[in-house]
Design a protein around this motif. Structure first.
Motif, PDB file in Angstrom:
ATOM      1  N   UNK A  11      -5.585   3.664   1.599  1.00  0.00           N
ATOM      2  CA  UNK A  11      -6.721   3.171   0.831  1.00  0.00           C
ATOM      3  C   UNK A  11      -7.967   3.929   1.253  1.00  0.00           C
ATOM      4  N   UNK A  12      -8.945   3.891   0.400  1.00  0.00           N
ATOM      5  CA  UNK A  12     -10.217   4.550   0.643  1.00  0.00           C
ATOM      6  C   UNK A  12     -11.152   4.216  -0.498  1.00  0.00           C
ATOM      7  N   UNK A  13     -12.251   4.912  -0.567  1.00  0.00           N
ATOM      8  CA  UNK A  13     -13.228   4.670  -1.619  1.00  0.00           C
ATOM      9  C   UNK A  13     -12.588   4.932  -2.975  1.00  0.00           C
ATOM     10  N   UNK A  14     -12.504   3.924  -3.823  1.00  0.00           N
ATOM     11  CA  UNK A  14     -11.917   3.989  -5.164  1.00  0.00           C
ATOM     12  C   UNK A  14     -10.423   4.319  -5.183  1.00  0.00           C
ATOM     13  N   UNK A  15      -9.714   4.106  -4.068  1.00  0.00           N
ATOM     14  CA  UNK A  15      -8.294   4.449  -4.013  1.00  0.00           C
ATOM     15  C   UNK A  15      -7.511   3.393  -3.241  1.00  0.00           C
ATOM     16  N   UNK A  16      -6.316   3.087  -3.759  1.00  0.00           N
ATOM     17  CA  UNK A  16      -5.361   2.268  -3.018  1.00  0.00           C
ATOM     18  C   UNK A  16      -3.953   2.713  -3.414  1.00  0.00           C
ATOM     19  N   UNK A  17      -3.051   2.652  -2.455  1.00  0.00           N
ATOM     20  CA  UNK A  17      -1.633   2.855  -2.751  1.00  0.00           C
ATOM     21  C   UNK A  17      -0.839   1.860  -1.912  1.00  0.00           C
ATOM     22  N   UNK A  18       0.229   1.384  -2.502  1.00  0.00           N
ATOM     23  CA  UNK A  18       1.094   0.464  -1.774  1.00  0.00           C
ATOM     24  C   UNK A  18       2.530   0.652  -2.228  1.00  0.00           C
ATOM     25  N   UNK A  19       3.447   0.182  -1.405  1.00  0.00           N
ATOM     26  CA  UNK A  19       4.858   0.268  -1.715  1.00  0.00           C
ATOM     27  C   UNK A  19       5.470  -1.110  -1.834  1.00  0.00           C
ATOM     28  N   UNK A  20       6.410  -1.216  -2.730  1.00  0.00           N
ATOM     29  CA  UNK A  20       7.251  -2.415  -2.862  1.00  0.00           C
ATOM     30  C   UNK A  20       8.669  -1.923  -2.674  1.00  0.00           C
ATOM     31  N   UNK A  21       9.428  -2.511  -1.740  1.00  0.00           N
ATOM     32  CA  UNK A  21      10.694  -1.899  -1.374  1.00  0.00           C
ATOM     33  C   UNK A  21      11.671  -2.905  -0.782  1.00  0.00           C
ATOM     34  N   UNK A  22      12.946  -2.506  -0.834  1.00  0.00           N
ATOM     35  CA  UNK A  22      14.003  -3.189  -0.103  1.00  0.00           C
ATOM     36  C   UNK A  22      14.947  -2.118   0.427  1.00  0.00           C
ATOM     37  N   UNK A  23      16.149  -2.478   0.838  1.00  0.00           N
ATOM     38  CA  UNK A  23      17.074  -1.500   1.422  1.00  0.00           C
ATOM     39  C   UNK A  23      17.585  -0.479   0.412  1.00  0.00           C
ATOM     40  N   UNK A  24      17.499  -0.778  -0.881  1.00  0.00           N
ATOM     41  CA  UNK A  24      18.081   0.092  -1.902  1.00  0.00           C
ATOM     42  C   UNK A  24      17.072   0.821  -2.779  1.00  0.00           C
ATOM     43  N   UNK A  25      15.907   0.228  -3.027  1.00  0.00           N
ATOM     44  CA  UNK A  25      14.944   0.815  -3.952  1.00  0.00           C
ATOM     45  C   UNK A  25      13.548   0.801  -3.359  1.00  0.00           C
ATOM     46  N   UNK A  26      12.760   1.804  -3.758  1.00  0.00           N
ATOM     47  CA  UNK A  26      11.377   1.890  -3.327  1.00  0.00           C
ATOM     48  C   UNK A  26      10.498   2.206  -4.542  1.00  0.00           C
ATOM     49  N   UNK A  27       9.390   1.494  -4.660  1.00  0.00           N
ATOM     50  CA  UNK A  27       8.380   1.755  -5.678  1.00  0.00           C
ATOM     51  C   UNK A  27       7.059   2.040  -4.981  1.00  0.00           C
ATOM     52  N   UNK A  28       6.302   2.978  -5.515  1.00  0.00           N
ATOM     53  CA  UNK A  28       4.958   3.262  -5.022  1.00  0.00           C
ATOM     54  C   UNK A  28       4.000   3.116  -6.182  1.00  0.00           C
ATOM     55  N   UNK A  29       2.914   2.405  -5.939  1.00  0.00           N
ATOM     56  CA  UNK A  29       1.838   2.257  -6.915  1.00  0.00           C
ATOM     57  C   UNK A  29       0.616   2.909  -6.293  1.00  0.00           C
ATOM     58  N   UNK A  30      -0.024   3.812  -7.040  1.00  0.00           N
ATOM     59  CA  UNK A  30      -1.230   4.489  -6.564  1.00  0.00           C
ATOM     60  C   UNK A  30      -2.292   4.386  -7.646  1.00  0.00           C
ATOM     61  N   UNK A  31      -3.524   4.044  -7.242  1.00  0.00           N
ATOM     62  CA  UNK A  31      -4.611   3.819  -8.194  1.00  0.00           C
ATOM     63  C   UNK A  31      -5.849   4.597  -7.754  1.00  0.00           C
ATOM     64  N   UNK A  32      -6.375   5.396  -8.678  1.00  0.00           N
ATOM     65  CA  UNK A  32      -7.676   6.036  -8.511  1.00  0.00           C
ATOM     66  C   UNK A  32      -8.649   5.293  -9.423  1.00  0.00           C
ATOM     67  N   UNK A  33      -9.526   4.490  -8.856  1.00  0.00           N
ATOM     68  CA  UNK A  33     -10.477   3.707  -9.643  1.00  0.00           C
ATOM     69  C   UNK A  33     -11.814   4.434  -9.814  1.00  0.00           C
ATOM     70  N   UNK A  34     -11.848   5.717  -9.468  1.00  0.00           N
ATOM     71  CA  UNK A  34     -13.090   6.473  -9.540  1.00  0.00           C
ATOM     72  C   UNK A  34     -13.143   7.421 -10.720  1.00  0.00           C
ATOM     73  N   UNK A  35     -14.320   7.978 -10.928  1.00  0.00           N
ATOM     74  CA  UNK A  35     -14.543   8.885 -12.059  1.00  0.00           C
ATOM     75  C   UNK A  35     -14.232  10.340 -11.737  1.00  0.00           C
ATOM     76  N   UNK A  36     -13.824  10.627 -10.503  1.00  0.00           N
ATOM     77  CA  UNK A  36     -13.487  11.984 -10.088  1.00  0.00           C
ATOM     78  C   UNK A  36     -11.997  12.092  -9.791  1.00  0.00           C
ATOM     79  N   UNK A  37     -11.402  13.288 -10.015  1.00  0.00           N
ATOM     80  CA  UNK A  37     -10.004  13.492  -9.610  1.00  0.00           C
ATOM     81  C   UNK A  37      -9.847  13.232  -8.112  1.00  0.00           C
ATOM     82  N   UNK A  38      -8.648  12.831  -7.719  1.00  0.00           N
ATOM     83  CA  UNK A  38      -8.427  12.445  -6.328  1.00  0.00           C
ATOM     84  C   UNK A  38      -7.091  12.982  -5.828  1.00  0.00           C
ATOM     85  N   UNK A  39      -7.097  13.866  -4.831  1.00  0.00           N
ATOM     86  CA  UNK A  39      -5.837  14.241  -4.197  1.00  0.00           C
ATOM     87  C   UNK A  39      -5.443  13.162  -3.187  1.00  0.00           C
TER      88      UNK A  39
END
Length: 108
Positions: A11-39
């Protein structure tokens, strides 16, 4: 995914990422809430994806101020880190199955 764990991956300014997971599957959600591109470098090894071999995650959904897309796209994971270049106001959902990438390939 209806069960499993959740973990903040970054996480950071205008950014968050989190994972939802178990032993078999993994999901990643990433959000850029800002007006500039974000690496972003996301430590997906923290949700059980291998650090010892390169693998891939598949983008299932992306949305931004222009609309949304469900066109799948592969992203390389190197040493347990996935690098994304998020557009302004973009959110993405990525998927991985297993600890390597043999099973993830089958969804494309």
């Amino acid at each position: 995914m209806r069960t499993g764990s959740i973990k903040e991956l970054g996480s950071g300014y205008n950014f968050i990422s989190y994972g939802r997971f178990d032993d078999e599957e993994q999901f990643v959600i990433a959000v850029n809430a800002g007006e500039d591109p974000l690496p972003a470098e996301i430590p997906v090894w923290e949700i059980g994806i291998t650090q010892t071999a390169n693998t891939k995650m598949v983008k299932l959904l992306s949305t931004d101020r222009d609309g949304y897309s469900t066109s799948p796209k592969k992203y390389l994971v190197t040493g347990g880190i996935m690098t994304l270049d998020l557009k302004p106001y973009e959110a993405v959902v990525l998927y991985h199955k297993g600890t390597g990438d043999e099973e993830t390939r089958s969804i494309l």
